[in-house]
Design an enzyme around this catalytic site. Sequence first.
Site, PDB file in Angstrom:
ATOM      1  N   LYS A  22       8.032  -6.575   4.190  1.00 28.03           N
ATOM      2  CA  LYS A  22       7.337  -5.351   3.796  1.00 28.03           C
ATOM      3  C   LYS A  22       5.878  -5.640   3.460  1.00 28.03           C
ATOM      4  O   LYS A  22       4.959  -4.953   3.931  1.00 28.03           O
ATOM      5  CB  LYS A  22       8.028  -4.736   2.571  1.00 28.03           C
ATOM      6  CG  LYS A  22       7.278  -3.556   1.960  1.00 28.03           C
ATOM      7  CD  LYS A  22       7.963  -3.045   0.703  1.00 28.03           C
ATOM      8  CE  LYS A  22       7.480  -3.726  -0.553  1.00 28.03           C
ATOM      9  NZ  LYS A  22       6.209  -3.150  -1.059  1.00 28.03           N
ATOM     10  N   ASN A  23       5.656  -6.650   2.615  1.00 22.88           N
ATOM     11  CA  ASN A  23       4.302  -6.897   2.111  1.00 22.88           C
ATOM     12  C   ASN A  23       3.372  -7.464   3.176  1.00 22.88           C
ATOM     13  O   ASN A  23       2.162  -7.519   2.968  1.00 22.88           O
ATOM     14  CB  ASN A  23       4.357  -7.842   0.905  1.00 22.88           C
ATOM     15  CG  ASN A  23       4.965  -7.174  -0.310  1.00 22.88           C
ATOM     16  OD1 ASN A  23       4.936  -5.946  -0.434  1.00 22.88           O
ATOM     17  ND2 ASN A  23       5.542  -7.958  -1.196  1.00 22.88           N
ATOM     18  N   CYS A 117       5.253   1.639  -7.514  1.00 24.02           N
ATOM     19  CA  CYS A 117       6.222   1.395  -8.575  1.00 24.02           C
ATOM     20  C   CYS A 117       5.577   1.538  -9.956  1.00 24.02           C
ATOM     21  O   CYS A 117       4.380   1.364 -10.118  1.00 24.02           O
ATOM     22  CB  CYS A 117       6.805  -0.014  -8.447  1.00 24.02           C
ATOM     23  SG  CYS A 117       8.034  -0.171  -7.149  1.00 24.02           S
ATOM     24  N   ARG A 122      -2.699  -0.561 -12.428  1.00 26.42           N
ATOM     25  CA  ARG A 122      -2.984  -0.964 -11.053  1.00 26.42           C
ATOM     26  C   ARG A 122      -4.482  -1.198 -10.941  1.00 26.42           C
ATOM     27  O   ARG A 122      -5.187  -0.494 -10.246  1.00 26.42           O
ATOM     28  CB  ARG A 122      -2.554   0.140 -10.083  1.00 26.42           C
ATOM     29  CG  ARG A 122      -1.071   0.275 -10.001  1.00 26.42           C
ATOM     30  CD  ARG A 122      -0.483  -0.969  -9.384  1.00 26.42           C
ATOM     31  NE  ARG A 122       0.953  -0.828  -9.300  1.00 26.42           N
ATOM     32  CZ  ARG A 122       1.743  -1.813  -8.999  1.00 26.42           C
ATOM     33  NH1 ARG A 122       1.261  -3.010  -8.782  1.00 26.42           N
ATOM     34  NH2 ARG A 122       3.037  -1.629  -8.927  1.00 26.42           N
ATOM     35  N   ASP A 308       8.338 -10.666  -7.781  1.00 25.40           N
ATOM     36  CA  ASP A 308       9.291  -9.821  -7.066  1.00 25.40           C
ATOM     37  C   ASP A 308      10.710 -10.372  -7.067  1.00 25.40           C
ATOM     38  O   ASP A 308      11.639  -9.699  -6.610  1.00 25.40           O
ATOM     39  CB  ASP A 308       8.829  -9.610  -5.619  1.00 25.40           C
ATOM     40  CG  ASP A 308       7.760  -8.532  -5.499  1.00 25.40           C
ATOM     41  OD1 ASP A 308       7.417  -7.918  -6.524  1.00 25.40           O
ATOM     42  OD2 ASP A 308       7.265  -8.315  -4.380  1.00 25.40           O
ATOM     43  N   ARG A 400      12.179   1.912  -0.479  1.00 24.77           N
ATOM     44  CA  ARG A 400      10.782   1.564  -0.202  1.00 24.77           C
ATOM     45  C   ARG A 400      10.666   0.168   0.414  1.00 24.77           C
ATOM     46  O   ARG A 400       9.723  -0.106   1.160  1.00 24.77           O
ATOM     47  CB  ARG A 400       9.939   1.603  -1.488  1.00 24.77           C
ATOM     48  CG  ARG A 400       9.633   3.004  -2.022  1.00 24.77           C
ATOM     49  CD  ARG A 400       8.646   2.932  -3.177  1.00 24.77           C
ATOM     50  NE  ARG A 400       7.524   2.088  -2.803  1.00 24.77           N
ATOM     51  CZ  ARG A 400       7.075   1.062  -3.537  1.00 24.77           C
ATOM     52  NH1 ARG A 400       7.660   0.755  -4.672  1.00 24.77           N
ATOM     53  NH2 ARG A 400       6.054   0.349  -3.126  1.00 24.77           N
TER      54      ARG A 400
END
Length: 427
Positions: A22-23, A117, A122, A308, A400
Site C-alpha cells: 500500500k505505502n 487514520c 499530521r 505499523d 484501507r
Amino acid sequence: MEIIRVEGGHAIGGTVHVSGAKNSALKLMAATILAPGKTTLQNVPNISDVHVMGKVLKGIGATIEVVDEHTLDIDTTNVDSWEAPYELVAKMRASTAVMGPLLGRFGRAKIAMPGGCNLGARKIDMHILGLEALGVEFDTAHGYINAQAPNGLTGTTVTLEFASVGATENLIMAAVRATGTTIIDNAAREPEIVDLANMLNEMGAKIVGAGTPVVQIEGVEELHPVTHRVIGDRIEAGTFIVAGALMGNEDGVTVTGFSPIHLGMVLKKLELMGIECERVEDGVRVHRAERIKPVDIQTLPFPGFPTDMQAQVMVLSALADGSSVITENIFENRFMFASELVRMGADIRIESHHAMIHGVDGFSGAQVTSPDLRGGAALVVAGLVADAVTEVSAIHHIKRGYERFVEKLQGLGAHVEHATVPDPVED
C-alpha cells in the site's frame, strides 16, 4: 453496519500470498504525474486507499484503465490541474504525495490538509521546510496548502530533522525536475522509498543512495512513462506472520510475496519471543511450539521496528509469559488500540508513549472497534486466539490497507466472516 466476526480457537495453516505494498503503490501512482504518457503499474493492491488515490489523479485530469485486478494503466498526458480536491485528500494523508510531483511538473500545487487514520497530529512542517529550500513558496489558509515555485525548483542540500517518509518522498519527486543537484540528509530509508526511486530512475531520473541516510538527486529535464511492479507489502506480511505465530498448526503458516529483508527487525523480535521464522523463497514460514516470551520493543524509522507492526506484536506480548514494554516513538495516538484489546482481557497500562503489558493466559471474545488500519487488523488476529466470538466493527479502516483480508484468513482455515448487524442506536 458491516463487521468482521471471528470464532476463536481454530488452528490455521497453509500458505498466504500478500498483495503489493500500500505505502509504495500510493506514492508510485502519484509519481506518474511527473512522466506525461501512460505508465503501467503491476501488483497494485485492490484496496480503498488505492481507489482514493485514483480519484485524486482523475480529479486533476489523469485517466486510469484497470487492466486487471492488480494492474493499472495511468495516463497523465492531459493532467491540467494542480489542485487536489479536499473531499478526497481529507480521507487519506498519503494524498499529500501529489504535492512533490505537481511542483516538479507545473511548479505549483494546491493541496488540502491531510486526513487518514486517527493517529494524532499530521504535521507536514518537514515537507514544507524541505521544499522551501528548493525554492517553493507556501501559503496555508482555509484548510489548503498553496505552493508555488515562481523561479523554478533549484537543487540544494536539505537536512531533515526527522527521517520522515512522506517528506523524503515529496522532496525526491520534486527534486528530480529541479535545476542542479539536491542532497537529502537524514533521509528515510524504508523499502517503499527504494521502490519509488527505482521507478523514477527507470523513468530517466538520476537518484543515488535511496535506502541510505543520504540521497542525491540530479535534476533532469523530462521523465518518460514505464512499466513497474510494486514490491510486496511487508506490513500485510507481518500481520499474517503474527497470526501464524498465534494460531499456526503443527506445519505452521507460510507467508509469500514479499522480501524478508524488509521485515528484518520484526523477525528478530519475533525470534526473541520464541517464534521460529524460517526464511523461504519470497517469504517466511512461521511456527511456534512454546509459550511466547516477553520482549521490549520501541518503534523507530526503518530499519528499526515499524510503527505499523506495533499493534500486531502487542497482541503477542499480551499473551506472553511475563511483562513487556512497547515504546511508541512515531505516532502519539497509536495506543488507542490497547483499550480495545483490554476489552478482550489483556492487561495493559499506558503511560505517555509507553505501554506496560503483563501477559495473560488468554483472550475472551468481545465486541471491539477498529481504532485505525493496523489496530483493526490486529483485533481480528486477536480474535483468532480468543475464546468464543469476537466482533470487530469500523472495518472501513482495515479495508484501507488489506486486500481480501477475511478471504485470505479463511484460506488458512480461520473461522472468520463478514457480517452485517444493525447500526448502533443513537441517542
